[in-house]
Structures are given as structure tokens and as C-alpha cells.
Design a protein around this motif. Structure first.
Motif, mmCIF file in Angstrom:
data_model
loop_
_atom_site.group_PDB
_atom_site.id
_atom_site.type_symbol
_atom_site.label_atom_id
_atom_site.label_comp_id
_atom_site.label_asym_id
_atom_site.label_seq_id
_atom_site.Cartn_x
_atom_site.Cartn_y
_atom_site.Cartn_z
ATOM 1 N N HIS A 405 0.842 -1.196 0.000
ATOM 2 C CA HIS A 405 0.000 0.000 0.000
ATOM 3 C C HIS A 405 0.877 1.245 0.000
ATOM 4 C CE1 HIS A 405 -2.604 -3.089 1.750
ATOM 5 N NE2 HIS A 405 -3.643 -2.348 1.471
ATOM 6 N N CYS A 412 -4.945 7.035 -1.112
ATOM 7 C CA CYS A 412 -4.363 5.749 -1.473
ATOM 8 C C CYS A 412 -4.020 5.725 -2.962
ATOM 9 C CB CYS A 412 -5.326 4.617 -1.140
ATOM 10 S SG CYS A 412 -4.589 2.981 -1.372
ATOM 11 N N ASP A 415 -3.044 0.075 -3.732
ATOM 12 C CA ASP A 415 -3.904 -0.690 -2.831
ATOM 13 C C ASP A 415 -3.727 -2.172 -3.149
ATOM 14 O OD1 ASP A 415 -5.817 -1.650 -1.147
ATOM 15 O OD2 ASP A 415 -7.523 -0.731 -2.156
#
Length: 444
Positions: A405, A412, A415
Motif C-alpha cells: 500500500h 491511497c 492498494d
């Protein structure tokens, strides 16, 4: 009576957290993020009661580290990865790279090459890169597309390229792009005179004036090869560092790239003026430039960060590889097994790079108040077990393939190893197009 939990945007719970500043490794702690910034770092069990979050990420077998900072690269040169290998620097540049650029360099080339570079870097835990290349507006667009933090060089040379006609043209175009992007919180700029052997005294003087007026760092190749030093002595009767010092460029805003062939007195000069070094060990070895005296730099208190250089000379944009190689080279060249321990190398790849860019107050450590630029590294595979020291594992066991991550300013970007904004098919098509064009040029 219990208090109501505080609302946050993201809570990341990890088995380990390497904060870097302070230099601690916390076990079973969490990072609370709100509005893109680190609000708190605290034990996970306390975090669950203190905060009410929109999103929780649990990382049971991971170490959470600050996003890595690539202190020197030429991002768009990913499109020339492996184009010319096993050559010394000047032959590589003059006979292969510069002719290819003369034929193919364009805004689209830079956009697509930087797009590929950002995808590669993000997947390897790099959240910020310091670039030196042409068409910075195209590079800014590509980095912004993937949500990456970038410091883009206002690259300067004396000779013409498809991008600009002379030194003033390079600078003026770069300043105009900076003005366009100045309100973007993820995009910043450096002044980037290419090297003492491609930039005149008059241009360096203008660069210095702009650096002082606009508070911009100066990012410049220095002392990469012995040939460079010999040429400087013939033309200027000074080494490049002596010349830059005479012109006033050395100082807290100066980032010297490579610094392979620096004497003790030259290192002392850089230390006394507060300059920084971008250490690029893989590129230095691949081009047979030599071994930068990093142990002596650190002993003198010089701030040293890590860079990959461009993918045309490395050929990877991989700071995990640079961390390991930097540590091993320091030990091997100094004869001291304690030289450059894992925690110091991690700091070089994070906070030291941020400090060199003038971003140390914003990124580079997991510290409340800083931007939530974060990287999670899995240490749960067979290849990483057992784990007695997670920071040692970061440097000597794990690699960029262990990154699961990545967040930039709390958003983000990677992921479970997948890019959040990749448009993979479009990127693959762009790469294939440029490969066909460049391969056609290589055919006899």
C-alpha cells in the motif's frame, strides 16, 4: 462518562511503524489521518476507542514507513530503459542518449515516460521524486495524474534541444511552468543546471540569483567522472566544486548529484556551506563512475539522500535496491561492517531526501502534522521470515515487490499492489508506441 470518538478520514494499524523521526520502531501502533495529514500516532487499541474513522486498514504482517523520496532521477527516460548499456558516461550520452533525444524528445514523450516512471515508483513505495528533465509541464501533468508528489527541475543547458534554444530559453520556459503549477500542493520546482560541463558561469550566476529570489533549491550533477574533473581543470583551472563555490552556488539550497570524485577538502567545503548530496550507487556502478565517499560525507555531517538516476542508466527506479547497495558499498569501501546501518539508510531514503528538497517539515517521517505520505511493506512471506529486526529486513531482505500500500497526502495510490489511477491499458499502449519508434531508430 466516556468522550465521543473523534472523526478522522483514515486509520492505519500496523504490526510495526518505523517513524524515522523520532528514530523509533513502534509495535502494534496506528496512524490517524485527517485532511491528508498525520493527526496522531498511538497504540492500536487506544486508536480504536479515540477515533471514529471512515476507513480502517489493518496491516498485521507489515511495517509502515514514510514514503520514500527519490532525490535524483530523470523520470521520462524510462522510455529509454536499456537503450544503450555497458558504456562509460560520456560515450553513453554523446553517442546514444543525446541523439535519441534530438530525434524523439517532445512534450508527449515526457508525459508518457513520466507516467511510466510514476507508476513504477509508486509501486515501489516512492511517493516523491526530484526530477531533472525537459517539458516540466508534461511531467507535472503525468505526476498529478497518478497523485504523486514531485519536485520538477527547471533544467538548464547551453546547447539547444527540441525543448529550448539556449540557457535563457530553458529557464524562462521553466519559470512559466512553475507559475502555472504554483498552487498545486504536490508539485514543486528546483532550479536544475545540468552540470558544470554543460553550463556557463553567466548561467550559473542567473541560477543563483533566481534561487535566492524565489527560494528554490539548486539541483546539479557534480564530480561524477574523472574525465569531468580533468576537463574542468583544463578549461577553468579549478575543479567543478571549486568553480561552483567561487560563483556562490554552494549552500543549504544546493543538491549535488553523485559526488563520486570529491577530495577531503572538497567534502569539507560542502559540509561547511550546508550542501546536500544525492547518492546514486547503482548508476555510479553501472557507468563505472566509481564509489562515492558516503561514509566520509556522513562523518562530516553532510546530509546525504538517495537517488535512482534515470532508468536509462540504472535501469530501475528502485529505492529498496539503492538502500541495500548503499549500505553494502559503504561497508565494503570503508572496511567497517558498522558503516551505514539499516536505520541510517532508511533515513537517507526518506527524511534526508526531504530535507535536501526543503520539504523536511512536510514529509519524510511519520510525525504528527506532516503530510500522510506512507508506504506499507509486507514482511509476512516465507522469504522475509523470521523477522527479528523489521528495519534490517527493509534494507537487506525485502524489496519493492513487498510494497502493498502507498498513500500520498492521505490518498491511497497503491492498494494491495494495484495502482489506484493507472489506466493500465492506455499506459501499455503508450509504451508500445514509443518502443516501436525507438527500435526503428536502432535498426541499421
Amino acid at each position: 462518562m466516556t468522550s465521543k470518538p473523534e472523526d478522522i478520514d483514515l486509520l492505519i494499524e500496523a504490526r510495526w511503524i518505523a517513524a524515522v523521526d523520532p528514530d523509533v520502531v513502534l509495535k502494534n501502533h496506528a496512524v490517524a489521518v485527517r485532511d491528508g495529514r498525520i493527526l496522531d500516532v498511538l497504540p492500536s487499541n487506544q486508536a480504536r476507542t479515540r477515533y471514529q474513522t471512515k476507513e480502517r486498514v489493518t496491516l498485521d504482517e507489515h511495517i509502515l514507513i514514510p514514503g520514500l523520496v527519490n532525490l535524483h532521477t530523470h523520470a521520462a527516460m524510462t522510455l529509454m530503459r536499456g537503450l544503450a548499456d555497458d558504456l562509460p558516461l560520456m560515450e553513453w550520452l554523446q553517442k546514444h542518449i543525446w541523439p535519441a533525444e534530438a530525434e524523439h524528445l517532445s512534450a508527449q514523450f515526457v508525459h508518457d515516460g513520466t507516467w511510466l516512471a510514476c507508476a513504477e515508483m509508486l509501486r515501489g513505495g516512492i511517493t516523491c521524486f526530484n526530477d531533472m528533465y525537459f517539458y516540466p509541464e508534461a511531467a507535472a501533468a503525468a505526476a498529478s495524474q497518478l497523485g504523486m508528489r514531485a519536485m520538477l527541475g527547471i533544467t538548464t543547458l547551453e546547447f539547444p534541444t527540441p525543448y529550448a534554444s539556449d540557457a535563457d530559453d530553458y529557464i524562462n520556459k521553466g519559470l512559466a511552468v512553475r507559475e502555472t503549477w504554483r498552487d498545486n500542493p504536490l508539485i514543486g520546482f528546483c532550479l536544475a543546471p545540468h552540470a558544470p560541463y554543460t553550463v556557463s558561469d553567466a548561467t550559473f550566476e542567473r541560477v543563483l540569483t533566481l534561487s535566492e529570489q524565489l527560494n528554490l533549491p539548486i539541483h546539479c550533477h557534480i564530480h561524477e567522472t574523472r574525465h569531468e574533473l580533468e576537463e574542468s581543470q583544463q578549461q577553468h583551472r579549478q575543479t567543478p566544486i571549486e568553480r561552483l563555490h567561487r560563483l556562490g552556488l554552494l549552500g543549504p539550497g544546493f543538491i549535488g548529484v553523485h559526488g563520486v570524485h570529491l577530495t577531503k577538502s572538497e567534502l569539507e567545503l560542502i559540509a561547511a556551506t550546508g550542501g546536500h548530496i544525492a547518492h546514486c550507487p547503482t548508476s555510479n556502478l553501472k557507468l563505472a563512475s566509481g564509489f562515492a565517499p558516503v561514509v566520509r560525507m556522513r562523518q562530516l555531517g553532510i546530509n546525504v539522500g538517495l537517488g535512482t538516476d534515470g532508468a536509462a542508466s540504472n535501469n530501475r527506479l528502485d529505492l529498496f535496491g539503492e538502500m541495500r547497495l548503499a549500505s553494502l558499498l559503504a561497508k565494503g569501501t570503508s572496511g567497517d561492517a558498522s558503516a551505514l546501518p539499516a536505520r541510517e539508510v532508511l533515513r537517507m531514503a526518506t527524511l534526508n531526501g526531504a530535507i535536501a528538497l526543503g520539504l523536511g517539515h512536510q514529509i519524510g517521517s511519520i510525525t504528527p502534522g506532516k503530510a500522510a505520505d506512507l508506504c506499507a511493506v509486507s514482511l509476512g512471506t516465507l522469504e522475509t521470515k523470521p523477522c527479528f529486526d523489521p528495519v534490517s529486513h527493509l534494507v537487506h531482505v525485502a524489496g519493492r515487490e513487498s510494497v502493498s500500500h502507498v498513500w500520498v497526502a492521505g490518498k491511497c495510490c497503491v492498494d494491495h499492489k494495484c495502482l489506484a489511477n493507472s489506466k493500465q491499458n492506455d499506459l501499455d499502449s503508450a509504451i508500445a508506441l514509443w518502443q516501436n519508434r525507438l527500435e526503428f531508430r536502432l535498426e541499421p
